[in-house]
Each structure stands twice: as C-alpha cells, then as structure tokens.
Design an enzyme around this catalytic site. Structure first.
Site, short mmCIF file in Angstrom:
data_model
loop_
_atom_site.label_atom_id
_atom_site.label_comp_id
_atom_site.label_asym_id
_atom_site.label_seq_id
_atom_site.Cartn_x
_atom_site.Cartn_y
_atom_site.Cartn_z
N HIS A 113 0.81 -1.22 0.00
CA HIS A 113 0.00 0.00 0.00
C HIS A 113 0.85 1.27 0.00
O HIS A 113 0.31 2.37 0.02
CB HIS A 113 -0.92 -0.03 1.23
CG HIS A 113 -2.07 0.92 1.17
ND1 HIS A 113 -2.23 1.95 2.08
CD2 HIS A 113 -3.12 1.02 0.32
CE1 HIS A 113 -3.32 2.63 1.81
NE2 HIS A 113 -3.89 2.09 0.74
N LYS A 115 3.25 4.44 -1.17
CA LYS A 115 3.36 5.34 -2.33
C LYS A 115 4.66 6.12 -2.17
O LYS A 115 4.73 7.09 -1.42
CB LYS A 115 2.18 6.31 -2.42
CG LYS A 115 0.83 5.65 -2.70
CD LYS A 115 0.10 5.29 -1.47
CE LYS A 115 -1.30 4.73 -1.78
NZ LYS A 115 -1.96 4.22 -0.57
N ASP A 120 17.22 9.71 -8.31
CA ASP A 120 18.66 9.97 -8.24
C ASP A 120 19.20 10.00 -6.81
O ASP A 120 20.28 10.55 -6.57
CB ASP A 120 19.01 11.28 -8.94
CG ASP A 120 18.90 11.17 -10.46
OD1 ASP A 120 18.86 10.03 -10.96
OD2 ASP A 120 18.87 12.21 -11.13
N HIS A 290 -9.13 11.00 1.56
CA HIS A 290 -8.20 9.89 1.36
C HIS A 290 -6.89 10.11 2.11
O HIS A 290 -6.00 9.28 2.08
CB HIS A 290 -7.92 9.70 -0.14
CG HIS A 290 -7.30 8.39 -0.49
ND1 HIS A 290 -5.96 8.26 -0.80
CD2 HIS A 290 -7.82 7.16 -0.58
CE1 HIS A 290 -5.69 7.00 -1.08
NE2 HIS A 290 -6.80 6.31 -0.94
N LYS A 292 -3.93 10.68 5.02
CA LYS A 292 -3.46 9.98 6.21
C LYS A 292 -2.39 10.85 6.85
O LYS A 292 -1.18 10.61 6.71
CB LYS A 292 -2.86 8.61 5.85
CG LYS A 292 -3.78 7.70 5.01
CD LYS A 292 -3.46 7.81 3.55
CE LYS A 292 -4.11 6.75 2.69
NZ LYS A 292 -5.55 6.61 2.78
N ASP A 297 1.02 19.70 18.51
CA ASP A 297 1.59 20.95 18.97
C ASP A 297 2.17 21.74 17.79
O ASP A 297 1.52 21.88 16.77
CB ASP A 297 2.62 20.68 20.07
CG ASP A 297 1.95 20.10 21.32
OD1 ASP A 297 0.71 20.24 21.46
OD2 ASP A 297 2.65 19.49 22.15
#
Length: 413
Positions: A113, A115, A120, A290, A292, A297
C-alpha cells in the site's frame, strides 16, 4: 535496516494530485541516473498516461527505472501499456499478483500500500496519493482529498536504502548500486528533522502505530488527526481519550462522504466512546477524504500511506514520514483547520446512534469483528506474497508468451 532522525531536510507539503503530479513529473524529467517508484494504484487514465510517458522518456535517455505495483490495486493495466515500458528497459514488478476467480480479484489482504518515488537518491516523495485522475480536483464530486510530501536532504538516503534493500535480486549487486549512486552532498538542505518509518509483516509490524501512541502521550496543547479509514485498536483510542482528558485539544477528521459506506459505519461505532472522552470529531463532507496525516503541537507531523484501520495497522505494507519542523507543521495545521472550518460538520450527540439493546448489540459485534479482523485473516490459509517481474517483450519465448498473463505476471518470481 534501522532509521534514525535526520537533520537538515527540506520538506514541502503537496495537496492532492494538482500539486503532487507536477512535482513528481518534473523530478522524473530531471532524472539522470535512477528512478524507483512504487504505488498501490496506477490507472490507465489521463494521469496514468502522463506517468507512462514521463517514465518512457526517462528510460529512453538512459535512466535506470524500477517500478513496483500492487497486484490487487493495479491489476488492470493493459499488456501493451506495460510492454512499451519494459521494452524501453523499465524493470516492472507486481507485488503478489494472483489470478482472478470468476472475474473477482482474490488477493484481498496483505497489500503493498506504499506510495514512494525516489529520484537519483536526492529527491523523494512519500504520501497517500496514487497515480489516477481521481486525485485531481477537477475529477468531480468523487475527487479525493489527499496529501504527500516532497523531500530533499539526508532522510532521502534512508528512503533510498529501504527501497534498494527491498528490491529482488543479488544482495551484492544492491550494495554496489547503493555505493555507486550515493550523492556526495545534498543539493538544497533545509532545517527539518525527519524520520522515515514503515510497517511490514516481519520486524516492523507496529512501528507507525507506536509513533502515533508516543505522539499522543507527549502532546501538550493540540493534536489533529485526519485519516480516511479510521478504525484503530483500543490502544490508540484510549490514548486519544487520555490525551483529551488531560486538557489537550484532540481533533479527529474522518470521512463524511466516504467512497465506501462501511467506512462511515465503522467510524461512527467509535463516536460515543471518543466524544465522551473529550475528543472533537469532524466529518469531512466536501468529497471523499483519502488523506493519512496528523500533527501535534507546533513541531510534530506525519504524512504517509497508513490508514488507522486493521488493514493498514496489521496487514498492509505502509510507509510514513514523520517531520519535526515548525514551518511544515504550521502549513499542515492551516490546511487542516481550513477544511475543518469550511468543509466539515462537527459531530455532536444527535449524530450518535441512540442507546438501545439492538444498537448496543450491533456496535459490540461490529466493533469486535473489525478489531479482531487481522487475527481472523491470520487463521485462514496463508501465503507469502511474492514480487513477480514482467519480462520485456523481446525476452519472451513462445512458452513464456503462452503462460504470460498481465493479471498474474509470475514469470520471474
């Protein structure tokens, strides 16, 4: 592999595909040596073709490229779409490709899952945004609200090392590649501290959840958590309530217009427990959430791929970046407070299911089913997910062509 906090990074928040895709495509266009890209979803739409063309041009000018896609999330790419890339030299792998049963995908659990994009060894991208047009704001009412980060600095080497060490093949070759391509210096160092964390099914099963728990335990003034699929275990729920009860303002942003109705059902089972403990809950109503992300603080923040549900916390392969930086924290806070003010409905007692034996029974059954879902899956006949490489067209023998299937490209496990 173990990662520690790295000083001197430059980290930029990217909101939705509108900011993410141009940044990634620019980095790919500027690549000179190596691109590593892994994603859960790559669709054959306008965005998918843009990525295809950017990688194809990079490969044709001699850039080494490795791609890892999830066999469930990206099961529908056309053979010719992939074949053009592999013919140009792109190493193209699927994580756990499985054949369909009566047209249905069977590889539901233990997904890749993450991404991540690394270019380089100097620029990296980490977040929750897949490569599909539904992450663009002009997609329509179903456009997803999401986040990623663009990173430069020493932490990129940790992300690169993680990727290289998880590539299939000879370990000596991986070490040689890593030494050869390590940049001598950072091009644009910054002031942010950063820590790369991930979840796997071996030595890092609860690393991401553990950092959330530590954050809640150390919060002094404010916590904001925005998470698309929210149904964590008791430890995290208890930590949120405990933090709120000692005077910390704890805000939780969840989906109000979910892409899957069960998401709202699951989250609402927790409303009474959290509201009673002083947690402020907001349902994002503008479009499907979608993201996350979270912050605490004025310094701690995280952006990544990990939801706070049984799949992400107990089964899937995930990756987050944790950031200590006032400027980044301020940018993310402004963004989240803006959507709270303009695109959310605050949850109150009228939105909590009425107390009754039937509702209580439903809640208890659903809560315990979802809570123990990973263990239930663990009882089922298990398999070890594998990575399978798609061979370039010119390397396929007649025998290989006969058994090659883009939904199950298991020619080179």
């Amino acid at each position: 592999m173990k990662c520690g906090w790295r000083e001197g990074n430059q980290i930029r928040l990217l909101e939705n595909g509108d900011e993410y895709y141009p940044a990634v495509f620019t980095a790919i266009e500027q690549a000179r040596q190596k691109i590593i890209l892994e994603t859960f979803i790559w669709f054959e739409d306008a965005v998918g073709w843009q990525l295809h063309d950017a990688l194809l041009q990079a490969a044709r000018r001699g850039v080494s490229i490795e791609v890892l896609l999830d066999g469930y999330g990206s099961a529908d790419l056309n053979d010719s779409f992939v074949g053009e890339l592999t013919a140009a030299g792109v190493v193209f792998r699927y994580y756990d490709p499985r054949p369909r049963l009566f047209g249905m995908r069977t590889n539901l659990f233990r997904r890749m899952h993450r991404k991540i994009v690394v270019v380089d060894g100097t620029v990296a991208f980490v977040g929750g945004i897949n490569f599909s047009a539904e992450h663009m704001s002009d997609y329509g009412p179903e456009a997803k609200q999401d986040y990623a980060v663009r990173v430069e600095g020493p932490v990129v080497q940790d992300i690169l090392q993680f990727e290289v060490e998880n590539l299939p093949g000879n370990a000596d070759a991986r070490r040689f590649w890593h030494r050869r391509h390590r940049p001598e210096a950072n091009r644009t160092p910054g002031e942010a501290q950063a820590l790369f964390v991930w979840r796997d099914n071996h030595d890092h099963r609860d690393d991401i959840e553990r950092h959330y728990l530590q954050m809640l335990a150390h919060a002094k003034r404010e916590v904001i958590i925005a998470n698309a699929y929210f149904f964590p275990g008791y430890r995290l729920l208890h930590a949120m309530r405990k933090s709120a009860r000692r005077g910390v303002t704890v805000k939780l942003v969840v989906q109000g217009e979910p892409d899957m109705p069960i998401v709202k059902v699951g989250a609402r089972l927790l409303y009474r427990y959290l509201l009673k403990g002083g947690v402020k809950i907001f349902e994002y109503r503008r479009r499907p959430l979608h993201g996350k992300v979270a912050l605490m603080d004025d310094r701690w923040a995280t952006v990544g791929s990990s939801n706070l549900d049984p799949l992400s916390l107990s089964l899937n392969l995930e990756a987050n970046l944790i950031v200590h930086d006032r400027a980044f924290n301020h940018t993310l806070r402004e963004n989240l407070n803006n959507i709270i003010a303009h695109d959310c409905q605050q949850v109150d007692s009228s939105m909590v299911p009425e107390r009754s034996w039937w509702n209580l029974t439903q809640s208890v059954l659903a809560f315990h089913f979802l809570r123990h879902f990973p263990a239930v899956i663990g009882w089922l006949p298990a398999h070890t997910p594998k990575m399978a490489q798609v061979p370039p067209p010119e390397q396929r023998s007649l025998e290989t062509q006969d058994r090659y299937d883009p939904e199950n490209p298991g020619v080179k496990p």
